[in-house]
Motif scaffolding. Structure first.
Motif, mmCIF file in Angstrom:
data_model
loop_
_atom_site.group_PDB
_atom_site.id
_atom_site.type_symbol
_atom_site.label_atom_id
_atom_site.label_comp_id
_atom_site.label_asym_id
_atom_site.label_seq_id
_atom_site.Cartn_x
_atom_site.Cartn_y
_atom_site.Cartn_z
ATOM 1 N N LEU A 37 47.495 29.666 31.985
ATOM 2 C CA LEU A 37 47.825 28.257 31.719
ATOM 3 C C LEU A 37 49.309 28.039 31.474
ATOM 4 N N ILE A 38 50.020 29.107 31.181
ATOM 5 C CA ILE A 38 51.445 29.000 30.871
ATOM 6 C C ILE A 38 52.310 29.118 32.121
ATOM 7 N N ALA A 39 51.837 29.856 33.121
ATOM 8 C CA ALA A 39 52.632 30.140 34.312
ATOM 9 C C ALA A 39 52.890 28.882 35.133
ATOM 10 N N LYS A 40 54.146 28.692 35.507
ATOM 11 C CA LYS A 40 54.523 27.567 36.359
ATOM 12 C C LYS A 40 54.939 28.017 37.756
ATOM 13 N N PHE A 86 49.560 34.338 27.435
ATOM 14 C CA PHE A 86 48.509 34.236 28.443
ATOM 15 C C PHE A 86 47.130 34.070 27.811
ATOM 16 N N ILE A 87 46.726 35.004 26.964
ATOM 17 C CA ILE A 87 45.417 34.903 26.315
ATOM 18 C C ILE A 87 45.426 33.792 25.275
ATOM 19 N N GLU A 141 43.389 55.844 37.489
ATOM 20 C CA GLU A 141 43.211 55.172 36.196
ATOM 21 C C GLU A 141 41.779 54.650 36.083
ATOM 22 N N PRO A 142 41.193 54.693 34.879
ATOM 23 C CA PRO A 142 39.854 54.117 34.732
ATOM 24 C C PRO A 142 39.833 52.655 35.156
ATOM 25 N N GLY A 143 38.819 52.284 35.915
ATOM 26 C CA GLY A 143 38.691 50.898 36.356
ATOM 27 C C GLY A 143 38.041 50.054 35.281
ATOM 28 N N MET A 144 38.841 49.256 34.574
ATOM 29 C CA MET A 144 38.330 48.407 33.495
ATOM 30 C C MET A 144 39.099 47.097 33.486
ATOM 31 N N ALA A 145 38.396 45.978 33.466
ATOM 32 C CA ALA A 145 39.051 44.671 33.432
ATOM 33 C C ALA A 145 38.079 43.660 32.837
ATOM 34 N N ILE A 146 38.623 42.503 32.472
ATOM 35 C CA ILE A 146 37.816 41.438 31.863
ATOM 36 C C ILE A 146 38.449 40.095 32.202
ATOM 37 N N HIS A 147 37.622 39.091 32.418
ATOM 38 C CA HIS A 147 38.123 37.746 32.727
ATOM 39 C C HIS A 147 38.689 37.116 31.457
ATOM 40 N N VAL A 148 39.799 36.416 31.602
ATOM 41 C CA VAL A 148 40.452 35.796 30.452
ATOM 42 C C VAL A 148 39.536 34.787 29.759
ATOM 43 N N ASP A 149 38.671 34.132 30.510
ATOM 44 C CA ASP A 149 37.747 33.173 29.899
ATOM 45 C C ASP A 149 36.799 33.865 28.920
ATOM 46 N N ASP A 150 36.344 35.072 29.273
ATOM 47 C CA ASP A 150 35.459 35.816 28.384
ATOM 48 C C ASP A 150 36.186 36.261 27.119
ATOM 49 N N VAL A 151 37.436 36.668 27.277
ATOM 50 C CA VAL A 151 38.227 37.089 26.110
ATOM 51 C C VAL A 151 38.437 35.907 25.171
#
Length: 347
Positions: A209-212, A14-15, A240-250
């Motif tokens: 980009l991999i998911a079909k 994914f990343i 759970e702590p709320g933490m996330a990031i957009h794949v584009d930023d990663v």
């Protein structure tokens, strides 16, 4: 000026696919390590990877064997190491957790570092670590709350737990801690000519980009957002702590980190924790507001619930270092939901 050659592992993930896409867009000479010819062909056939015909593929069936990456890394300028085991399908028996998660995570990291050391040309290795490698496991899921005002930094370290573990997720956390510790130890003891940048994201969210198929979107960290958007998450799990990031930023941080003039490594290592604090229950509300017709059709639901603990993020260091503004929760939800709905239509 000659183009820099970058070796990448984990590009079929994914990343990794997003990182590969950006490397190609920026016109790097890309050397892609894959486990089989079939994996290479899948990348060649991916319509999102424009310029893939310029890339070179190196088939390495076993990334864990000593010397496995030596040929792939020889003569390269830098390396992005993303390959690491993730428990995607159910739980792993306690007696298999160490061998199936911890050993591969540690050894894959060491093989990458060893290959880079043997190649005198490599100047930087960027490694995909995780927020779970620097946040106490007791804070991630059970009742313990983060200390008031606590902010996580990439330089934090936590105790390395030992098996058996209560679940595959706990073993996964331990594998990321062990791999990071192994990398730290290697750099301290071996003192190689190259430096290392560790990228430490929490839940990574966005188009895959991999998911079909829509079902394939659930194979990874997108699953937690999708469960909320579709009402499958009812709030019964521990907060759970709320933490996330957009794949584009990663992806951008991985690629920008190749620039040694832009990102300096102190004492040979730089640690980049990048995250946005979020409230979990905002996810289904945003999706429902953006896609009301999907709610009417019963595809999305505003009723997903997940209890939140205070977040631990402060993105200012990464945003300043990389000259970027991290994409907000609205973009994460909108971009993921858009792909999900497109794939639902196409089934």
């Amino acid at each position: 000026m000659a183009k820099e050659t970058v070796v990448i592992t984990g590009a079929t993930g994914f990343i990794g696919a997003r990182v590969l896409q950006l490397l190609l867009k920026r016109d790097y000479e890309v050397r892609i390590v894959v486990r089989s010819d079939g994996k290479a062909q899948a990348l060649r056939d991916n319509p999102h990877l424009q310029g893939i015909e310029r890339a070179t593929f190196v088939v390495v069936p076993d990334l864990l064997s000593p010397g496995a990456l030596d040929k792939a890394v020889a003569g390269a300028d830098s390396m992005i190491h993303l390959a690491s085991p993730i428990p995607l399908h159910g739980d792993i028996a306690p007696e298999r957790q160490h061998d199936e998660l911890i050993v591969p995570a540690v050894n894959a990291t060491l093989r990458a570092l060893e290959a880079a050391k043997k190649s005198s040309s490599v100047k930087r290795v960027v490694i995909t670590s995780s927020a779970v490698a620097i946040i106490s496991a007791s804070i991630l899921l059970p009742s313990e709350a983060p200390p008031s005002g606590r902010v996580v930094t990439g330089d934090d370290r936590v105790q390395e737990d030992q098996p058996p573990f209560p679940a595959a997720f706990a073993a996964y956390v331990a594998s990321k801690v062990a791999a990071l510790n192994a990398s730290d130890k290697f750099m301290k003891e071996q003192k190689p000519a190259f430096d290392v940048v560790n990228v430490m994201p929490p839940y990574v969210i966005g188009p895959n980009l991999i998911a079909k198929t829509a079902a394939q979107l659930y194979e990874g960290t997108n699953a937690v957002f999708l469960a909320l958007m579709t009402g499958r998450s009812d709030g019964s799990d521990p907060p759970e702590p709320g933490m996330a990031i957009h794949v584009d930023d990663v992806a951008r941080v991985h690629v920008d980190a190749l620039d040694r003039n832009k990102i300096k490594a102190r004492n040979g290592v730089e640690n980049c924790f990048l995250s946005q604090d979020i409230i979990w229950d905002d996810v289904p509300r945003i999706a429902a507001k953006k896609f009301p017709e999907a709610v009417k059709a019963g595809i999305l639901s505003p009723d997903g619930r997940k209890r939140s603990k205070p977040g631990l993020s402060n993105s200012s260091k990464v945003e300043k270092a990389f000259g970027m503004k991290l994409k907000p929760l609205d973009a994460m939800v909108t971009d993921l939901a858009s792909q999900y709905l497109e794939l639902i239509k196409g089934k």
